[in-house]
Write an enzyme that holds these catalytic residues in place. Structure first.
Site, PDB file in Angstrom:
ATOM      1  CB  SER A  90      23.596 -30.057  48.509  1.00 33.07           C
ATOM      2  OG  SER A  90      23.393 -30.230  47.138  1.00 33.07           O
ATOM      3  CG  ASN A  97      23.090 -24.185  39.720  1.00 33.13           C
ATOM      4  OD1 ASN A  97      23.749 -23.212  39.350  1.00 33.13           O
ATOM      5  ND2 ASN A  97      23.576 -25.404  39.709  1.00 33.13           N
ATOM      6  CE  LYS A 121      18.404 -26.009  39.257  1.00 39.84           C
ATOM      7  NZ  LYS A 121      18.878 -26.810  38.125  1.00 39.84           N
ATOM      8  CG  ASP A 151       7.740 -31.782  24.939  1.00 40.67           C
ATOM      9  OD1 ASP A 151       8.355 -30.754  24.560  1.00 40.67           O
ATOM     10  OD2 ASP A 151       8.289 -32.669  25.616  1.00 40.67           O
ATOM     11  N   GLY A 183      16.820 -32.415  23.662  1.00 42.63           N
ATOM     12  CA  GLY A 183      16.194 -31.872  24.860  1.00 42.63           C
ATOM     13  C   GLY A 183      16.093 -30.364  24.833  1.00 42.63           C
ATOM     14  N   GLY A 243      14.613 -28.872  28.039  1.00 39.47           N
ATOM     15  CA  GLY A 243      14.223 -28.558  29.414  1.00 39.47           C
ATOM     16  C   GLY A 243      15.352 -27.835  30.131  1.00 39.47           C
ATOM     17  N   GLY A 244      15.314 -27.885  31.469  1.00 38.78           N
ATOM     18  CA  GLY A 244      16.297 -27.162  32.271  1.00 38.78           C
ATOM     19  C   GLY A 244      17.725 -27.589  31.981  1.00 38.78           C
ATOM     20  CB  ALA A 245      19.414 -30.884  32.085  1.00 38.27           C
ATOM     21  NE  ARG A 253       8.065 -35.458  24.922  1.00 43.72           N
ATOM     22  CZ  ARG A 253       7.501 -36.271  25.796  1.00 43.72           C
ATOM     23  NH1 ARG A 253       7.179 -37.506  25.445  1.00 43.72           N
ATOM     24  NH2 ARG A 253       7.260 -35.878  27.024  1.00 43.72           N
TER      25      ARG A 253
HETATM   26  P1  NAD Z   1      12.892 -31.115  32.245  1.00 40.68           P
HETATM   27  O1  NAD Z   1      11.603 -31.690  32.761  1.00 40.68           O
HETATM   28  O2  NAD Z   1      13.153 -29.669  32.379  1.00 40.68           O
HETATM   29  O3  NAD Z   1      13.003 -31.493  30.662  1.00 40.68           O
HETATM   30  C1  NAD Z   1      12.652 -32.773  30.179  1.00 40.68           C
HETATM   31  C2  NAD Z   1      13.125 -32.923  28.746  1.00 40.68           C
HETATM   32  O4  NAD Z   1      12.971 -34.291  28.355  1.00 40.68           O
HETATM   33  C3  NAD Z   1      12.330 -32.100  27.740  1.00 40.68           C
HETATM   34  O5  NAD Z   1      13.177 -31.679  26.704  1.00 40.68           O
HETATM   35  C4  NAD Z   1      11.295 -33.105  27.208  1.00 40.68           C
HETATM   36  O6  NAD Z   1      10.821 -32.775  25.922  1.00 40.68           O
HETATM   37  C5  NAD Z   1      12.148 -34.367  27.172  1.00 40.68           C
HETATM   38  N1  NAD Z   1      11.377 -35.599  27.260  1.00 40.68           N
HETATM   39  C6  NAD Z   1      10.703 -36.076  28.354  1.00 40.68           C
HETATM   40  N2  NAD Z   1      10.149 -37.276  28.052  1.00 40.68           N
HETATM   41  C7  NAD Z   1      10.493 -37.559  26.774  1.00 40.68           C
HETATM   42  C8  NAD Z   1      10.213 -38.658  25.905  1.00 40.68           C
HETATM   43  N3  NAD Z   1       9.475 -39.691  26.300  1.00 40.68           N
HETATM   44  N4  NAD Z   1      10.726 -38.615  24.655  1.00 40.68           N
HETATM   45  C9  NAD Z   1      11.492 -37.565  24.250  1.00 40.68           C
HETATM   46  N5  NAD Z   1      11.779 -36.512  25.029  1.00 40.68           N
HETATM   47  C10 NAD Z   1      11.282 -36.503  26.269  1.00 40.68           C
HETATM   48  O7  NAD Z   1      14.022 -31.985  32.913  1.00 40.68           O
HETATM   49  P2  NAD Z   1      15.548 -31.570  33.196  1.00 40.68           P
HETATM   50  O8  NAD Z   1      15.630 -30.953  34.521  1.00 40.68           O
HETATM   51  O9  NAD Z   1      16.052 -30.831  32.014  1.00 40.68           O
HETATM   52  O10 NAD Z   1      16.248 -32.998  33.289  1.00 40.68           O
HETATM   53  C11 NAD Z   1      16.501 -33.788  32.122  1.00 40.68           C
HETATM   54  C12 NAD Z   1      17.447 -34.917  32.490  1.00 40.68           C
HETATM   55  O11 NAD Z   1      18.710 -34.371  32.842  1.00 40.68           O
HETATM   56  C13 NAD Z   1      16.975 -35.720  33.693  1.00 40.68           C
HETATM   57  O12 NAD Z   1      17.173 -37.084  33.431  1.00 40.68           O
HETATM   58  C14 NAD Z   1      17.871 -35.267  34.815  1.00 40.68           C
HETATM   59  O13 NAD Z   1      18.145 -36.287  35.738  1.00 40.68           O
HETATM   60  C15 NAD Z   1      19.139 -34.913  34.061  1.00 40.68           C
HETATM   61  N6  NAD Z   1      19.932 -33.905  34.793  1.00 40.68           N
HETATM   62  C16 NAD Z   1      21.196 -34.249  35.120  1.00 40.68           C
HETATM   63  C17 NAD Z   1      22.000 -33.347  35.801  1.00 40.68           C
HETATM   64  C18 NAD Z   1      23.390 -33.766  36.169  1.00 40.68           C
HETATM   65  O14 NAD Z   1      24.044 -33.049  36.933  1.00 40.68           O
HETATM   66  N7  NAD Z   1      23.888 -34.867  35.643  1.00 40.68           N
HETATM   67  C19 NAD Z   1      21.516 -32.075  36.137  1.00 40.68           C
HETATM   68  C20 NAD Z   1      20.209 -31.752  35.773  1.00 40.68           C
HETATM   69  C21 NAD Z   1      19.416 -32.681  35.102  1.00 40.68           C
END
Ligand code: NAD
Length: 293
Positions: A24, A94, A73, A160, A133, A135-137, A158
Site C-alpha cells: 500500500s 478497511n 479491521k 469449522d 467461504g 471468513g473475512g473475504a 466446511r
Molecule cells: P479467513 O481466514 O477469514 O477465512 C478462511 C476461509 O477459508 C473460511 O471460510 C474457512 O472455512 C475456509 N477454509 C480454510 N481452509 C479450508 C479448507 N481446507 N477447505 C475448505 N475451506 C477452507 O480468510 P480470508 O481473509 O477470508 O481470506 C480468504 C481468501 O481470500 C484468502 O486466500 C485471501 O488471500 C483471499 N483474499 C483476497 C482478497 C483480494 O483482494 N483478492 C482480499 C481478501 C482476501
C-alpha cells in the site's frame, strides 16, 4: 520523495500488524505523486489494544485517511465515528477518511470483488451465486452481493469455526436485504453443493483453498464446470488458482482470478479518501517497469 515533503504535507496511514510487507505505501505514494497531491502514506505496526490511541492520534495529527488491515479491521469498525451500511453488516472497516475530525469508515473488499466482475463484463444484479467461504473475504463479498441486488446467495462452508459466521451473515442479510435469498449449507454436503452449482450463474471461491499452503487444490469437482457458468476466485496468489485453470479448461463463460479484486479495492480506497479516481493504468505500468528491473 524527500522533495515532496513540506510543512503542509498531509499524512495517510495504514494500521495493523504485520504491515512491513504491505504494497500500500508504494502504491499510494506513487498515486499521490502522479496526481500532484501533497501527501505521504506510511504504515504503522499496531495491534488491537492500541486502536483507541490510534483513533485519538488520527484526530490529533489530522491524519487525512488511510487503511486498517488485520487484525484491527473489526475493532476499527467499532471505533469509527461513522461507518457505511456495508462496514456495519460486515463488522469490519478497511478504509477511513478524516472529515473535519470525524473518522468515517467503509469496507471495500466486497466492492472491489464486484468491480472486478464488472470490468470483466459480469453484472451480479438478479444473479444466483454460490459463494464458498465464511471468513473475512467471503463475508465482505456476500454483503456486497446482497447490497448490489443479487437474487440468491448460497453460502457453503466446511463445519469449522467460520460456519456460525455464515449463519450470522445470512441472518443479518435476511433482515436488511430481504429481497435476497440467502442460504447456508455445509460444504461437506457434496450433493447439495452440486445441485446449487447446477442452478447458479456465478460460482465464487472465497476460502483460502487455492492459496499457499493449499495451492494446487480446488473445492470444485471439474464435472460441475459448465460452459454457461461464471467462475471467480478471491485468491490472487497464485494469479490463477487450480479452480480458475480448470474453469478455463472447461470453457466456462468467464474465469476471473482475485488479482483484480485486490487492485480495485485499492482503487476504491484511494477514491474514498482523496475523492479522486486512482491512476490505475499508470500504476500498473509503473509496477511492470519495476518488476522488469
Ligand atoms: P479467513 O481466514 O477469514 O477465512 C478462511 C476461509 O477459508 C473460511 O471460510 C474457512 O472455512 C475456509 N477454509 C480454510 N481452509 C479450508 C479448507 N481446507 N477447505 C475448505 N475451506 C477452507 O480468510 P480470508 O481473509 O477470508 O481470506 C480468504 C481468501 O481470500 C484468502 O486466500 C485471501 O488471500 C483471499 N483474499 C483476497 C482478497 C483480494 O483482494 N483478492 C482480499 C481478501 C482476501
Amino acid at each position: 520523495m524527500e522533495k515532496r515533503i513540506d510543512g503542509r504535507t498531509g499524512l495517510y496511514a495504514l494500521f495493523g500488524t504485520p504491515v512491513g510487507h504491505s504494497g500500500s505505501p508504494a502504491m499510494y505514494n506513487f498515486c499521490f505523486q502522479h496526481d500532484g497531491i501533497n501527501a505521504a502514506y506510511m504504515a504503522f505496526d499496531v495491534n488491537v489494544d492500541d486502536m483507541e490511541q490510534v483513533m485519538k492520534a488520527v484526530k490529533l495529527f489530522n491524519i487525512r485517511g488511510g487503511n486498517f488491515t488485520m487484525p484491527v479491521k473489526n475493532i476499527a469498525s467499532q471505533l469509527c465515528d461513522e461507518i457505511t451500511p456495508a462496514a456495519r453488516l460486515v463488522g469490519a472497516c478497511n478504509v477511513f477518511v478524516n472529515k473535519d475530525g470525524r473518522i468515517c469508515g467503509d469496507v471495500t473488499d466486497g466492492k472491489g470483488f464486484i468491480k472486478n466482475l464488472q470490468v470483466n463484463d459480469v453484472d451480479v444484479k438478479g444473479k444466483k451465486l454460490v459463494v464458498l467461504g465464511a471468513g473475512g473475504a467471503a463475508t465482505a463479498v456476500q454483503v456486497s452481493l446482497a447490497l448490489e441486488g443479487a437474487a440468491e446467495i448460497a453460502i457453503f462452508n466446511r463445519e469449522d469455526e467460520f460456519y456460525p459466521r455464515a449463519e450470522e451473515t445470512a441472518r443479518k442479510l435476511q433482515k436488511e436485504c430481504p429481497a435476497v435469498n440467502v442460504t447456508v449449507t455445509k460444504l461437506e454436503d457434496s450433493e447439495k453443493l452440486a445441485e446449487a452449482i447446477k442452478g447458479c450463474d456465478i460460482l465464487v471461491n472465497a476460502t483460502s483453498v487455492g492459496m499457499k499452503p493449499l495451492d494446487g487444490q480446488s473445492l470444485i469437482d471439474t464435472s460441475l464446470l459448465r460452459k454457461d457458468l461464471i467462475v471467480a476466485d478471491t485468491v490472487y496468489s497464485p494469479e490463477k488458482t487450480r479452480m480458475i485453470l480448470e474453469a478455463e479448461a472447461a470453457g466456462c463463460k468467464a474465469a476471473i482470478g482475485g488479482k483484480g479484486m485486490l487492485l480495485w479495492q485499492g482503487a476504491l480506497n484511494y477514491e474514498f479518501y482523496t475523492g479522486k479516481e486512482m491512476p490505475v493504468e499508470e500504476y500498473q505500468k509503473y509496477q511492470a517497469e519495476q518488476a522488469a528491473k
